[in-house]
Structures are given as C-alpha cells and as structure tokens.
Enzyme design. Structure first.
Site, PDB file in Angstrom:
ATOM      1  N   PHE A 143       1.096  -1.028  -0.113  1.00  0.00           N
ATOM      2  CA  PHE A 143       1.283   0.425  -0.032  1.00  0.00           C
ATOM      3  C   PHE A 143       0.619   1.138  -1.196  1.00  0.00           C
ATOM      4  CE2 PHE A 143       5.540   0.726   2.492  1.00  0.00           C
ATOM      5  CZ  PHE A 143       4.845   0.462   3.650  1.00  0.00           C
ATOM      6  N   ARG A 144       0.938   0.640  -2.409  1.00  0.00           N
ATOM      7  CA  ARG A 144       0.751   1.493  -3.574  1.00  0.00           C
ATOM      8  C   ARG A 144      -0.428   1.164  -4.471  1.00  0.00           C
ATOM      9  NH1 ARG A 144       5.965   0.942  -2.355  1.00  0.00           N
ATOM     10  NH2 ARG A 144       7.096   2.861  -1.857  1.00  0.00           N
ATOM     11  N   PRO A 199      -3.335  -4.780   3.487  1.00  0.00           N
ATOM     12  CA  PRO A 199      -3.218  -3.896   2.322  1.00  0.00           C
ATOM     13  C   PRO A 199      -1.761  -3.667   1.923  1.00  0.00           C
ATOM     14  CG  PRO A 199      -3.923  -2.666   4.285  1.00  0.00           C
ATOM     15  CD  PRO A 199      -3.866  -4.107   4.665  1.00  0.00           C
ATOM     16  N   HIS A 249      13.658  -5.666   4.747  1.00  0.00           N
ATOM     17  CA  HIS A 249      13.187  -4.471   5.452  1.00  0.00           C
ATOM     18  C   HIS A 249      12.876  -4.779   6.908  1.00  0.00           C
ATOM     19  CE1 HIS A 249      11.980  -2.633   1.285  1.00  0.00           C
ATOM     20  NE2 HIS A 249      13.279  -2.685   1.485  1.00  0.00           N
ATOM     21  N   ASN A 283       8.513  -7.819   2.932  1.00  0.00           N
ATOM     22  CA  ASN A 283       7.366  -7.793   3.836  1.00  0.00           C
ATOM     23  C   ASN A 283       7.793  -7.886   5.292  1.00  0.00           C
ATOM     24  OD1 ASN A 283       5.834  -7.586   1.609  1.00  0.00           O
ATOM     25  ND2 ASN A 283       5.107  -9.696   1.601  1.00  0.00           N
TER      26      ASN A 283
HETATM   27  P1  CNA Z   1       3.868  -1.874  -3.075  1.00  0.00           P
HETATM   28  O1  CNA Z   1       4.723  -0.764  -3.535  1.00  0.00           O
HETATM   29  O2  CNA Z   1       2.605  -1.546  -2.372  1.00  0.00           O
HETATM   30  O3  CNA Z   1       3.547  -2.742  -4.363  1.00  0.00           O
HETATM   31  C1  CNA Z   1       2.695  -3.864  -4.351  1.00  0.00           C
HETATM   32  C2  CNA Z   1       2.691  -4.471  -5.741  1.00  0.00           C
HETATM   33  O4  CNA Z   1       1.956  -5.673  -5.693  1.00  0.00           O
HETATM   34  C3  CNA Z   1       2.052  -3.577  -6.800  1.00  0.00           C
HETATM   35  O5  CNA Z   1       2.801  -3.656  -7.985  1.00  0.00           O
HETATM   36  C4  CNA Z   1       0.655  -4.202  -6.990  1.00  0.00           C
HETATM   37  O6  CNA Z   1       0.173  -4.051  -8.287  1.00  0.00           O
HETATM   38  C5  CNA Z   1       0.946  -5.650  -6.701  1.00  0.00           C
HETATM   39  N1  CNA Z   1      -0.171  -6.421  -6.163  1.00  0.00           N
HETATM   40  C6  CNA Z   1      -1.023  -6.082  -5.173  1.00  0.00           C
HETATM   41  N2  CNA Z   1      -1.867  -7.085  -4.896  1.00  0.00           N
HETATM   42  C7  CNA Z   1      -1.538  -8.102  -5.742  1.00  0.00           C
HETATM   43  C8  CNA Z   1      -2.022  -9.415  -5.944  1.00  0.00           C
HETATM   44  N3  CNA Z   1      -3.030  -9.913  -5.218  1.00  0.00           N
HETATM   45  N4  CNA Z   1      -1.454 -10.174  -6.902  1.00  0.00           N
HETATM   46  C9  CNA Z   1      -0.432  -9.687  -7.658  1.00  0.00           C
HETATM   47  N5  CNA Z   1       0.083  -8.458  -7.498  1.00  0.00           N
HETATM   48  C10 CNA Z   1      -0.445  -7.675  -6.546  1.00  0.00           C
HETATM   49  O7  CNA Z   1       4.657  -2.886  -2.136  1.00  0.00           O
HETATM   50  P2  CNA Z   1       6.203  -3.309  -2.199  1.00  0.00           P
HETATM   51  O8  CNA Z   1       6.329  -4.510  -1.347  1.00  0.00           O
HETATM   52  O9  CNA Z   1       6.714  -3.376  -3.580  1.00  0.00           O
HETATM   53  O10 CNA Z   1       6.894  -2.043  -1.496  1.00  0.00           O
HETATM   54  C11 CNA Z   1       7.850  -2.186  -0.605  1.00  0.00           C
HETATM   55  C12 CNA Z   1       7.401  -1.869   0.823  1.00  0.00           C
HETATM   56  C13 CNA Z   1       5.990  -2.228   1.134  1.00  0.00           C
HETATM   57  C14 CNA Z   1       8.189  -2.691   1.775  1.00  0.00           C
HETATM   58  O11 CNA Z   1       9.042  -1.885   2.502  1.00  0.00           O
HETATM   59  C15 CNA Z   1       7.202  -3.388   2.715  1.00  0.00           C
HETATM   60  O12 CNA Z   1       7.659  -3.411   4.037  1.00  0.00           O
HETATM   61  C16 CNA Z   1       5.972  -2.609   2.609  1.00  0.00           C
HETATM   62  N6  CNA Z   1       4.692  -3.260   2.980  1.00  0.00           N
HETATM   63  C17 CNA Z   1       4.665  -4.507   3.492  1.00  0.00           C
HETATM   64  C18 CNA Z   1       3.469  -5.105   3.830  1.00  0.00           C
HETATM   65  C19 CNA Z   1       3.475  -6.499   4.384  1.00  0.00           C
HETATM   66  O13 CNA Z   1       4.407  -6.861   5.100  1.00  0.00           O
HETATM   67  N7  CNA Z   1       2.488  -7.308   4.054  1.00  0.00           N
HETATM   68  C20 CNA Z   1       2.263  -4.409   3.651  1.00  0.00           C
HETATM   69  C21 CNA Z   1       2.323  -3.101   3.122  1.00  0.00           C
HETATM   70  C22 CNA Z   1       3.556  -2.549   2.786  1.00  0.00           C
END
Ligand code: CNA
Length: 280
Positions: free
Chosen positions: A47-48, A45, A138, A119
C-alpha cells in the site's frame, strides 16, 4: 536504537546473538507478524511504499482518497475500484517468496506458534504453512458473501467476475446485494479468531515482524503484546511501530528476502530454505 542498553535475554543484540538463541533451542514458540512487504518481491505492490505502492498508483481509479478502495461505505456506492484492484491482487497469479518459505521452515522445524498476517494474497498457505497456524487478521479472498444478507457466494462465479472485472451480486432473488470477498475493509470488524488469538504474542519466546508499516490497528499493537524480555526481530525497509525500543529488539533494515536469508545463514538453515523454496 539505544545500543547502550544491554540486552536482557540475548547474548548480543545482533543477528548472531539471535541465531545463537534460536540454535540453543530457546525459540520454540515463535510468533510471526507479516504485511504486504513480504509479497512485494512476488510482484504484488504494497500500500504505502512511495511510488510503487498501490496508494500511489490509484489515481486512475478516480478515488476521493486512496483508502476509499477498501472502505465499506464507499464500496456500497461504487464497488468498481475495488474490483479493478481485486483483479490485480487475486490469488493464483503469484508465487510465494523465500520469506514465505522461511515461515514454512519455522513451522517444519516445530518452532512456529502462530503466524498473524495482514495479507490477503494467501501466499503463506501456498508456501505450505498450514491454515491452523495462520490468523488472517484482515481476512482473505478464500470466501465471499453478500454484504447485505451475508449469504455465501460460489467460488467459481466469483473467479469469473474477478477475471472480467464485473460486479457480482447476491444470487438470492429477494436480495441482489453486492458481493464482496471476506477481506476486512475499513469500518469492518476483524475476524473473531484474531481476537481469540491476541493472547499468543504474550506466550511467544521470539517475535518476528516482517514487511509491515504497522499502521493499521488493532494489528499494529501485536508486537507490543510480547512480554518484556522476549526478543523481537524486525525485518523491514524502515523502522516501524516502536521496534528497537526494547533491549532485546534486533533490527534488520532492508529487504525481507535478504534478511531471512541472512538469518537462515546464521542458523545454518540456508540450504534447507533454498530447497524448500525451489520446491514450492
Ligand atoms: P503497507 O502499509 O503498505 O506497508 C508495507 C511495509 O513493508 C512498509 O513499511 C515498507 O517499507 C515495507 N516493505 C515493502 N517492501 C519490502 C521488502 N521487499 N522488504 C522489506 N520491507 C518491505 O502494508 P501493511 O501490510 O503494513 O498494511 C496493512 C494492509 C496492507 C493490510 O490490510 C493488507 O491487507 C494490505 N495489503 C496486502 C497486500 C497483500 O496481500 N499482498 C498487498 C497490498 C496491501
């Protein structure tokens, strides 16, 4: 997006215009910027995103506010929510997506200058992008250390704690401080390599932003560091970070995997991409 402003660099402000630019060999130094949205289709998942994002699902952790799970002061008081989450996010459980393989393909073709990722799931490495090409802005789960004396902590012990959802403590007898993976929490400094590489977007001939809300600074400023006239492509569920405001910005609003497949089609790389992904 103000479509009335003609592009400066691209022939047209469309996917085909961008593909033409790439096929003409004008995108040799691509900088890619990624976030949690490129890993959601792997099952991790973000975050937002409303409903599915981690912040929407943290109620069970009894946090004072969602971001507390990654807040260093809160962690000192109560590290358990973080370790509950770490258990869910820990690398090894998930497979890279076709979007991760697309970044690898850019590297294989010699077009990737640098990947900046927010990520912490290490899926870019697993997709075969070499570590030298990745700035983990990060941090990641690759290493862990004591938050007090900074002594490093063994990988194997860490894996056991994550699996058991128990809290690792510094092994130095005189210390006993909390151990934390070297991922950057709110209130902590980003790795030095991030600051050392911040000049690279200005050298890019194409910027591709994938799956990030561009809300966390200083990462969120990276796309604005590209030179005016450098095409910037955003593939994301929503418009973010002012992308679309420059004449050579191209927006593909929707799912990342669909977007990179469309770009691969337009470049004539689709079969290569699918083969690469299938063999990952
Ligand atoms: P965020 O703030 O959760 O934003 C995610 C963005 O991606 C949003 O704009 C969504 O609309 C968009 N989105 C989600 N799914 C899809 C998809 N399938 N296709 C296209 N767009 C999509 O996450 P950010 O990375 O911007 O925020 C920064 C944080 C989140 C960092 O510090 C990370 O470490 C942290 N994070 C990382 C992970 C991971 O490593 N996979 C998971 C959750 C959070």
């Amino acid at each position: 997006v103000d479509e009335s402003v003609p592009p400066e660099t691209l022939e047209s402000r469309t996917l085909d215009g961008l593909a033409k630019y790439i096929k003409e060999g004008r995108a040799k130094r691509i900088v890619v910027m990624t976030g949690a949205g490129i890993s959601t289709s792997a099952g991790i998942p973000d975050f937002r995103s409303p409903d599915t994002g981690l912040y929407a699902n943290l109620a069970r952790l009894n946090l004072p506010y969602a971001e507390a799970v990654f807040d260093i002061s809160f962690f000192r008081e109560n590290p358990l929510p973080f370790y509950t989450l770490a258990h869910e996010l820990y690398p090894g459980k998930y497979r890279p997506t076709v979007t991760h393989s697309f970044i690898r393909l850019l590297h294989d073709k010699g077009h990737l200058l640098k990947l900046f990722t927010q990520n912490i799931d290490c899926l870019e490495r697993e997709a075969g992008v070499p570590g030298t090409k990745i700035i983990e802005a990060h941090g990641s789960f690759a290493r862990q250390s004591c938050i007090e004396c900074k002594a490093s902590y063994p990988d194997e012990d860490m894996k056991q704690h994550i699996a058991a959802q128990t809290i690792p403590r510094c092994l130095r007898e005189s210390c006993g401080g909390l151990v934390k993976p070297e991922i950057v929490f709110f209130g902590e400094q980003l790795p030095a390599e991030f600051f050392m590489s911040r000049g690279l977007p200005a050298q890019a001939d194409l910027c591709i932003v994938l799956g990030t809300s561009l809300t966390v600074q200083p990462f969120a400023s990276l796309p604005s560091m590209c030179s005016e006239g450098t095409p910037r492509l955003l593939i994301n569920q929503e418009v973010v970070g002012g992308l679309g405001s420059r004449p050579d910005d191209v927006l593909l609003i929707g799912d990342c995997d669909t977007g990179v497949r469309r770009l691969a089609d337009a470049c004539g790389w689709r079969d290569e991409l699918e083969t690469l992904w299938a063999n990952t």
